[in-house]
Design a protein around this motif. Structure first.
Motif, PDB file in Angstrom:
ATOM      1  N   SER A   1       0.794  -1.367  -0.056  1.00 35.61           N
ATOM      2  CA  SER A   1      -0.168   0.077  -0.017  1.00 35.61           C
ATOM      3  C   SER A   1       0.833   1.314  -0.061  1.00 35.61           C
ATOM      4  O   SER A   1       0.396   2.229  -0.010  1.00 35.61           O
ATOM      5  N   GLN A   2       2.181   1.042   0.281  1.00 35.34           N
ATOM      6  CA  GLN A   2       3.069   2.286   0.040  1.00 35.34           C
ATOM      7  C   GLN A   2       3.359   2.739  -1.015  1.00 35.34           C
ATOM      8  O   GLN A   2       3.621   1.627  -1.978  1.00 35.34           O
ATOM      9  N   PRO A   3       3.818   3.642  -1.463  1.00 33.97           N
ATOM     10  CA  PRO A   3       4.518   4.145  -2.770  1.00 33.97           C
ATOM     11  C   PRO A   3       5.916   3.463  -3.062  1.00 33.97           C
ATOM     12  O   PRO A   3       6.813   3.156  -2.108  1.00 33.97           O
ATOM     13  N   PRO A   4       5.924   2.904  -4.148  1.00 36.71           N
ATOM     14  CA  PRO A   4       7.166   2.199  -4.648  1.00 36.71           C
ATOM     15  C   PRO A   4       8.563   3.028  -4.505  1.00 36.71           C
ATOM     16  O   PRO A   4       9.709   2.704  -4.344  1.00 36.71           O
ATOM     17  N   ARG A   5       8.269   4.321  -5.053  1.00 37.81           N
ATOM     18  CA  ARG A   5       9.384   5.277  -5.095  1.00 37.81           C
ATOM     19  C   ARG A   5      10.148   5.326  -3.767  1.00 37.81           C
ATOM     20  O   ARG A   5      11.345   5.297  -3.862  1.00 37.81           O
ATOM     21  N   THR A   6       9.429   5.448  -2.455  1.00 37.96           N
ATOM     22  CA  THR A   6      10.236   5.635  -1.342  1.00 37.96           C
ATOM     23  C   THR A   6      11.200   4.508  -1.274  1.00 37.96           C
ATOM     24  O   THR A   6      12.408   4.677  -0.657  1.00 37.96           O
ATOM     25  N   ALA A   7      10.607   3.376  -1.341  1.00 39.28           N
ATOM     26  CA  ALA A   7      11.503   2.019  -1.204  1.00 39.28           C
ATOM     27  C   ALA A   7      12.648   1.825  -2.191  1.00 39.28           C
ATOM     28  O   ALA A   7      13.766   1.411  -1.927  1.00 39.28           O
ATOM     29  N   LEU A   8      12.432   2.404  -3.548  1.00 41.65           N
ATOM     30  CA  LEU A   8      13.421   2.265  -4.497  1.00 41.65           C
ATOM     31  C   LEU A   8      14.616   3.148  -4.290  1.00 41.65           C
ATOM     32  O   LEU A   8      15.743   2.979  -4.328  1.00 41.65           O
ATOM     33  N   LEU A   9      14.246   4.484  -3.831  1.00 42.02           N
ATOM     34  CA  LEU A   9      15.448   5.434  -3.573  1.00 42.02           C
ATOM     35  C   LEU A   9      15.893   4.902  -2.314  1.00 42.02           C
ATOM     36  O   LEU A   9      17.330   5.212  -2.275  1.00 42.02           O
ATOM     37  N   TRP A  10      15.604   4.250  -1.303  1.00 41.21           N
ATOM     38  CA  TRP A  10      16.166   3.636  -0.240  1.00 41.21           C
ATOM     39  C   TRP A  10      17.282   2.525  -0.625  1.00 41.21           C
ATOM     40  O   TRP A  10      18.466   2.807  -0.137  1.00 41.21           O
ATOM     41  N   LEU A  11      16.694   1.720  -1.503  1.00 39.27           N
ATOM     42  CA  LEU A  11      17.783   0.742  -1.937  1.00 39.27           C
ATOM     43  C   LEU A  11      18.826   1.222  -3.031  1.00 39.27           C
ATOM     44  O   LEU A  11      19.856   0.793  -2.692  1.00 39.27           O
ATOM     45  N   TYR A  12      18.279   2.229  -3.586  1.00 46.60           N
ATOM     46  CA  TYR A  12      19.536   2.737  -4.533  1.00 46.60           C
ATOM     47  C   TYR A  12      20.537   3.297  -3.789  1.00 46.60           C
ATOM     48  O   TYR A  12      21.886   3.252  -4.046  1.00 46.60           O
ATOM     49  N   MET A  13      20.216   3.876  -2.738  1.00 46.62           N
ATOM     50  CA  MET A  13      21.290   4.807  -1.794  1.00 46.62           C
ATOM     51  C   MET A  13      21.809   3.704  -0.998  1.00 46.62           C
ATOM     52  O   MET A  13      23.078   3.870  -0.654  1.00 46.62           O
ATOM     53  N   ALA A  14      21.219   2.607  -0.605  1.00 45.90           N
ATOM     54  CA  ALA A  14      21.800   1.752   0.228  1.00 45.90           C
ATOM     55  C   ALA A  14      22.760   0.915  -0.463  1.00 45.90           C
ATOM     56  O   ALA A  14      24.022   0.463  -0.199  1.00 45.90           O
ATOM     57  N   VAL A  15      22.654   0.557  -1.801  1.00 37.95           N
ATOM     58  CA  VAL A  15      23.700  -0.086  -2.765  1.00 37.95           C
ATOM     59  C   VAL A  15      24.796   0.842  -3.055  1.00 37.95           C
ATOM     60  O   VAL A  15      25.957   0.572  -2.911  1.00 37.95           O
ATOM     61  N   GLY A  16      24.542   2.349  -3.067  1.00 35.82           N
ATOM     62  CA  GLY A  16      25.678   3.160  -3.334  1.00 35.82           C
ATOM     63  C   GLY A  16      26.554   3.298  -1.867  1.00 35.82           C
ATOM     64  O   GLY A  16      27.613   3.714  -2.135  1.00 35.82           O
ATOM     65  N   GLU A  17      25.965   2.993  -0.948  1.00 33.51           N
ATOM     66  CA  GLU A  17      26.888   3.039   0.421  1.00 33.51           C
ATOM     67  C   GLU A  17      27.305   1.607   0.458  1.00 33.51           C
ATOM     68  O   GLU A  17      27.689   1.330   1.574  1.00 33.51           O
ATOM     69  N   ARG A  18      27.562   0.874  -0.317  1.00 31.69           N
ATOM     70  CA  ARG A  18      27.818  -0.479  -0.507  1.00 31.69           C
ATOM     71  C   ARG A  18      27.047  -1.438   0.873  1.00 31.69           C
ATOM     72  O   ARG A  18      27.524  -2.126   1.362  1.00 31.69           O
ATOM     73  N   ILE A  19      25.894  -1.002   0.805  1.00 29.71           N
ATOM     74  CA  ILE A  19      25.192  -1.655   1.764  1.00 29.71           C
ATOM     75  C   ILE A  19      25.494  -1.876   2.946  1.00 29.71           C
ATOM     76  O   ILE A  19      25.201  -2.283   4.128  1.00 29.71           O
TER      77      ILE A  19
END
Length: 298
Positions: free
Chosen positions: A280-298
């Protein structure tokens, strides 16, 4: 491949959206809403392209000083190059029967599987546009690659015909993960977590860092049921009828919390992270979080 910025990615997505498979077209458009281009992932390291000057600090070797730039001021400056080694990110999207669940009859409501597939493909779009390599475990796209061909393979695998032998709850396939790579697992994580241990043990041996993305329907989070309810597993193998569904809520919430605590323990032991996302949540928020997490080498 020349990386694209957010404007270019958005134009490309809009231009070809009608010609692409629906899932890939939607993923392209979603990725365009959060695209930051390669600049969002730049960092210093070995490479041939100039990135930036920074002031020298104690501990920097004199051989690192750019004397031409330093000669124009009273400070000494270090010339930093951009890190260019491609990162490999492997995805697993649970296709078990439990992921088919959606708690609403609304035609626009998404199942957990649909949301997981969309996020995985949209994140792949962003990563490939930044020069990274991606893979989809358990499919023909399991070998890490970059480029449009890999995206097409992933889209076909994610949107293809479902297996006839799907279990109620899934577990990652025994694919070999690239040493030092990254992995992102999309699932509801409601089954037996011991089934994950072989894949997670291999990931630990390979030095793979990653993220668990627990995708749930809002009804699985809030348990809004009341009165007479018949609960049935998605495969139809388990059925339970109750006349007082509300009386089960406290026990259900406790079991869900215990399952989540186990997920957190697994992640902590591996050095992984956990993202919890509702359909029910917008996918954009989760996508941005994941993209930044990968950029930080998780």
């Amino acid at each position: 491949m020349k990386p694209q910025g957010p404007v270019g990615l958005r134009r490309d997505a809009e231009k070809v959206a009608g010609a692409l498979p629906p899932l890939l077209a939607e993923a392209e458009v979603l990725a365009a809403t959060v695209a930051m281009g390669v600049h969002g992932r730049r960092r210093a390291g070995h490479g041939e392209n100039f990135w930036q000057y920074r002031q020298a600090v104690p501990g920097d070797a004199r051989s690192m000083v750019d004397w031409r730039r330093s000669g124009r001021s009273d400070q000494q400056f270090i010339r930093e190059m951009e890190w260019e080694a491609a990162q490999t990110v492997s995805f697993w999207v649970d296709d078990a029967l439990s992921m088919d669940y959606r708690g609403s009859d609304d035609a626009l409501a998404r199942s957990k599987a649909e949301r997981g597939r969309l996020l995985a493909l949209a994140l792949s779009v962003l990563l490939i546009s930044g020069g990274e390599r991606v893979a989809l475990m358990g499919t023909a796209a399991q070998q890490p690659r970059g480029g449009r061909t890999q995206l097409n393979k992933m889209a076909l695998a994610l949107a293809g015909a479902e297996r006839e032998d799907r279990p109620d709850y899934g577990a990652p396939p025994p694919d070999r993960l690239p040493r030092g790579g990254r992995a992102i697992f999309f699932s509801d994580f409601l089954g037996d977590l011991d089934a994950y241990l072989p894949a997670l043990g291999h990931a630990a041996d390979q030095g793979v860092r990653g993220c668990f993305v627990q995708v749930l329907d809002e009804t699985e989070e809030t348990f809004p049921f009341d009165g007479r309810v018949v609960f049935e597993s998605m495969g139809g193998e388990t059925e339970f009828e109750t006349q007082r569904a509300r009386a089960l809520r406290e026990a259900y919430v406790r079991r869900l919390a215990e399952q989540r605590a186990r997920i957190d323990d697994l992640a902590r032991g591996l050095g992984w992270r956990v993202l919890r996302h509702l359909t029910s949540q917008p996918p954009r928020t989760a996508l941005l979080w994941l993209y930044m997490a990968v950029g930080e080498r998780i």
